[in-house]
Each structure stands twice: as structure tokens, then as C-alpha cells.
Design a protein around this motif. Sequence first.
Motif, PDB file in Angstrom:
ATOM      1  N   LEU A 116       0.823  -1.210   0.000  1.00 31.42           N
ATOM      2  CA  LEU A 116       0.000   0.000   0.000  1.00 31.42           C
ATOM      3  C   LEU A 116       0.859   1.262   0.000  1.00 31.42           C
ATOM      4  CD1 LEU A 116      -2.858  -1.038   2.459  1.00 31.42           C
ATOM      5  CD2 LEU A 116      -2.989  -0.814  -0.033  1.00 31.42           C
ATOM      6  N   GLU A 117       1.946   1.251   0.776  1.00 29.33           N
ATOM      7  CA  GLU A 117       2.841   2.411   0.802  1.00 29.33           C
ATOM      8  C   GLU A 117       3.438   2.680  -0.579  1.00 29.33           C
ATOM      9  OE1 GLU A 117       5.688   1.558   3.869  1.00 29.33           O
ATOM     10  OE2 GLU A 117       4.282   2.064   5.472  1.00 29.33           O
ATOM     11  N   ARG A 119       2.127   1.882  -3.478  1.00 24.09           N
ATOM     12  CA  ARG A 119       1.044   2.381  -4.333  1.00 24.09           C
ATOM     13  C   ARG A 119       0.737   3.847  -4.035  1.00 24.09           C
ATOM     14  NH1 ARG A 119       0.216  -1.090  -8.573  1.00 24.09           N
ATOM     15  NH2 ARG A 119       0.221  -3.184  -7.785  1.00 24.09           N
ATOM     16  N   ILE A 120       0.728   4.194  -2.767  1.00 27.51           N
ATOM     17  CA  ILE A 120       0.455   5.584  -2.389  1.00 27.51           C
ATOM     18  C   ILE A 120       1.587   6.489  -2.864  1.00 27.51           C
ATOM     19  CG2 ILE A 120       0.258   7.157  -0.407  1.00 27.51           C
ATOM     20  CD1 ILE A 120      -1.238   4.794   1.019  1.00 27.51           C
ATOM     21  N   ASN A 121       2.829   6.070  -2.649  1.00 28.50           N
ATOM     22  CA  ASN A 121       3.980   6.879  -3.062  1.00 28.50           C
ATOM     23  C   ASN A 121       4.066   7.027  -4.575  1.00 28.50           C
ATOM     24  OD1 ASN A 121       4.768   7.294  -0.402  1.00 28.50           O
ATOM     25  ND2 ASN A 121       6.142   5.548  -0.394  1.00 28.50           N
ATOM     26  N   PHE A 125      -2.769   5.343  -5.488  1.00 30.47           N
ATOM     27  CA  PHE A 125      -3.885   5.504  -4.561  1.00 30.47           C
ATOM     28  C   PHE A 125      -3.912   6.963  -4.160  1.00 30.47           C
ATOM     29  CE2 PHE A 125      -3.457   0.928  -2.924  1.00 30.47           C
ATOM     30  CZ  PHE A 125      -4.470   0.490  -3.723  1.00 30.47           C
ATOM     31  N   MET A 126      -5.073   7.523  -4.150  1.00 28.64           N
ATOM     32  CA  MET A 126      -5.211   8.912  -3.733  1.00 28.64           C
ATOM     33  C   MET A 126      -6.279   8.992  -2.663  1.00 28.64           C
ATOM     34  SD  MET A 126      -4.914  10.747  -7.463  1.00 28.64           S
ATOM     35  CE  MET A 126      -5.707  12.177  -6.874  1.00 28.64           C
ATOM     36  N   PHE A 127      -6.055   9.871  -1.704  1.00 30.55           N
ATOM     37  CA  PHE A 127      -7.020  10.075  -0.649  1.00 30.55           C
ATOM     38  C   PHE A 127      -7.660  11.437  -0.841  1.00 30.55           C
ATOM     39  CE2 PHE A 127      -3.895   7.157   1.070  1.00 30.55           C
ATOM     40  CZ  PHE A 127      -4.705   6.148   1.541  1.00 30.55           C
TER      41      PHE A 127
END
Length: 130
Positions: A116-117, A119-121, A125-127
Motif C-alpha cells: 500500500l505504501e 502504491r500511495i507513493n 492511490f489517492m485520498f
Amino acid sequence: MFRILLLFIIIVPALEIALLLLSGRTLGLIPTVLLIIGTGILGAWLARKEGAETIQKVNRQMQTGQMPGDAILDGLCILVGGIVLLTPGFITDAVGFLLLIPATRKPFKRWIKKFLERRINNGQFMFIRR
């Protein structure tokens, strides 16, 4: 990612069938069927027990104002573990039990966090905050 998933969809069932046939020849039909039913019953009990504990943990953390991130990952592992235990076979049962037992669940949680980290970096993934 799709290629890896496709391999799992093809290879794991083939290996499960091979192991079930080998078990049937080695142990016999009835013991093999009882083993499959027994692991299913044990897995359902363990999933229910671990799931209930995780829900309580999430509730406690939320009541104290903490973000239940680790407990959410526990819940995800328990859900997947319970699902794979529903499928007949020895490989999926082993993976299911590994995901349900707290001590063996930890490496899976570390892998999920790293996944997940990444993908976020990478911006995959966007919040969105409201």
C-alpha cells in the motif's frame, strides 16, 4: 499484476486437485473428505473467534480516539483467510490458517503495508479529504 493473478487462478487449483488425488490414494476417500470438512469447521471457528476479537479491538481504539489501522489489516487478513478456507484443498487451507493465526499473520500484514505504501507513493492511490 494480472499475469500473477492468472497464474494463481490456473496453478493453485491444479495443485489442489493433484494433492487431493494423492491424499485420496494415500489416506483413502473418507479420511480425505473428513480432513477437508474438519479443516473447514476449524477454520470457520477460528475466523469467527479472531474476527470478533478484531472488531472489539477496532471499537476500543475508536473509543479512545485512535486510528485502527493495524486492526483493519487484521480484519482484512481474517476475511481473506476465512474465504480461502471455504475452498476445498490443502494449499488454500494452509494459507487460510496462516492468515487467521495472529503470529503467522504478521508477515502478511507487513507485506500489505509495504504494498500500500508503494502504491500511495507512486500516486496509484489517492485520498480525498472532505
